[in-house]
Enzyme design. Structure first.
Site, PDB file in Angstrom:
ATOM      1  CG  ASP A  51      34.412  49.662  39.037  1.00  0.00           C
ATOM      2  OD1 ASP A  51      34.949  48.900  39.865  1.00  0.00           O
ATOM      3  OD2 ASP A  51      34.568  49.548  37.807  1.00  0.00           O
ATOM      4  CB  SER A  52      33.787  47.220  44.264  1.00  0.00           C
ATOM      5  OG  SER A  52      34.667  48.128  44.905  1.00  0.00           O
ATOM      6  CG  ASP A  90      37.941  51.615  39.952  1.00  0.00           C
ATOM      7  OD1 ASP A  90      39.102  51.552  39.510  1.00  0.00           O
ATOM      8  OD2 ASP A  90      37.432  50.704  40.642  1.00  0.00           O
ATOM      9  CD  GLU A 189      39.897  41.805  40.353  1.00  0.00           C
ATOM     10  OE1 GLU A 189      38.862  41.322  40.864  1.00  0.00           O
ATOM     11  OE2 GLU A 189      39.942  42.966  39.907  1.00  0.00           O
TER      12      GLU A 189
END
Length: 271
Positions: A51-52, A90, A189
């Protein structure tokens, strides 16, 4: 027999075998056909349609604005370019948090409409019902703990997570809960390397780190950051392998100069 027929697809079982044998897992993001084909041909294990894309493809400040339909568009493009690697997609913000029915419907849409092989969700115990429903439908799920960008307004910053004991303990608990629910892998992360090591050693499923040190079972980076397309984002964990910003702008400037001076096209480039 064609060359394509000789390519053996990487699966979730492949990733488990890599962890079991002590071999590291390589993962990068991609969002379109052309880069997916290049990355896949390079031998990557996993492509994450992240989704980046909200940031690097659409220019949004956060990952929150991207929609399920937009993720399906990007994932479909990537799947057409990836012949060997595992493709994980994602689930975007809003596609799974409200209830498990919506989560399952979102995951089914991604799998049916893109041809991808797995989905990824952010969060632990608070989304475990959605994780279980999706896995029960036969859809592989990758978890994501630590800094979860879809919760950025809750965190208030992109700083390292789980440095305090309470949050570290919750992360360790969530990791085990996700594994027990049936997740095939887990992204960690921006957490302390020592914590990532403990979590990785406590799980039998592979961990994929981003800003989580060298002890995870694999690593993931955003393609635009690693290739130097995005020059504004330079966190400590990023290793930039190219500076495509300079190379591309240099090539475009040369093209402009050739056009302005009449050097392009030449006779040999004309019909």
């Amino acid at each position: 027999m064609s060359a394509a027929a000789d390519i053996k697809r990487i699966t979730t079982a492949t990733l488990q075998k890599l962890k079991n044998s002590g071999q590291k897992i390589s993962m990068l993001t991609a969002y379109d056909f052309s880069f997916a084909r290049l990355i896949d041909a390079s031998g990557i294990d996993v492509i994450l349609v992240g989704d980046s894309a909200s940031n690097v493809m659409a220019g949004h400040e956060t990952t929150l604005p991207i929609t399920l339909d937009q993720m399906i568009y990007h994932a479909s493009s990537v799947v057409r370019g990836a012949k060997r690697c595992l493709v994980v997609v994602d689930l975007p913000f809003g596609a799974y948090q409200s209830n498990s029915d919506i989560a399952l419907a979102s995951a089914i849409r991604i799998m049916k409409e893109t041809g991808a092989h797995a989905i990824k969700l952010e969060g632990g115990e608070e989304i475990i019902d959605s994780v279980k429903r999706i896995i029960s439908a036969g859809i592989p799920v990758m978890g994501h703990l630590g800094l979860t960008p879809q919760s950025i307004y809750k965190f208030g910053s992109y700083n390292v997570r789980a440095k305090e004991e309470a949050e570290a303990n919750k992360l360790k608990s969530d990791a085990l809960i996700l594994q027990e629910a049936g997740c095939f892998s887990l992204v960690l992360e921006k957490i302390p390397a020592a914590l990532a090591k403990v979590v990785s050693q406590s799980l039998h499923i592979p961990t994929i780190g981003i800003g989580a040190g060298p002890h995870c079972d694999g690593q993931v980076l955003v393609m635009h950051d690693m290739l130097g397309i995005n020059t504004e984002f330079r966190p400590r964990f990023l290793r930039q392998y190219l500076n495509l910003y300079e190379q591309v702008t240099g090539a475009v400037k040369q093209y402009i100069d050739d056009v302005k001076k009449g050097g392009f096209p030449s006779e040999s480039e004309s019909y």
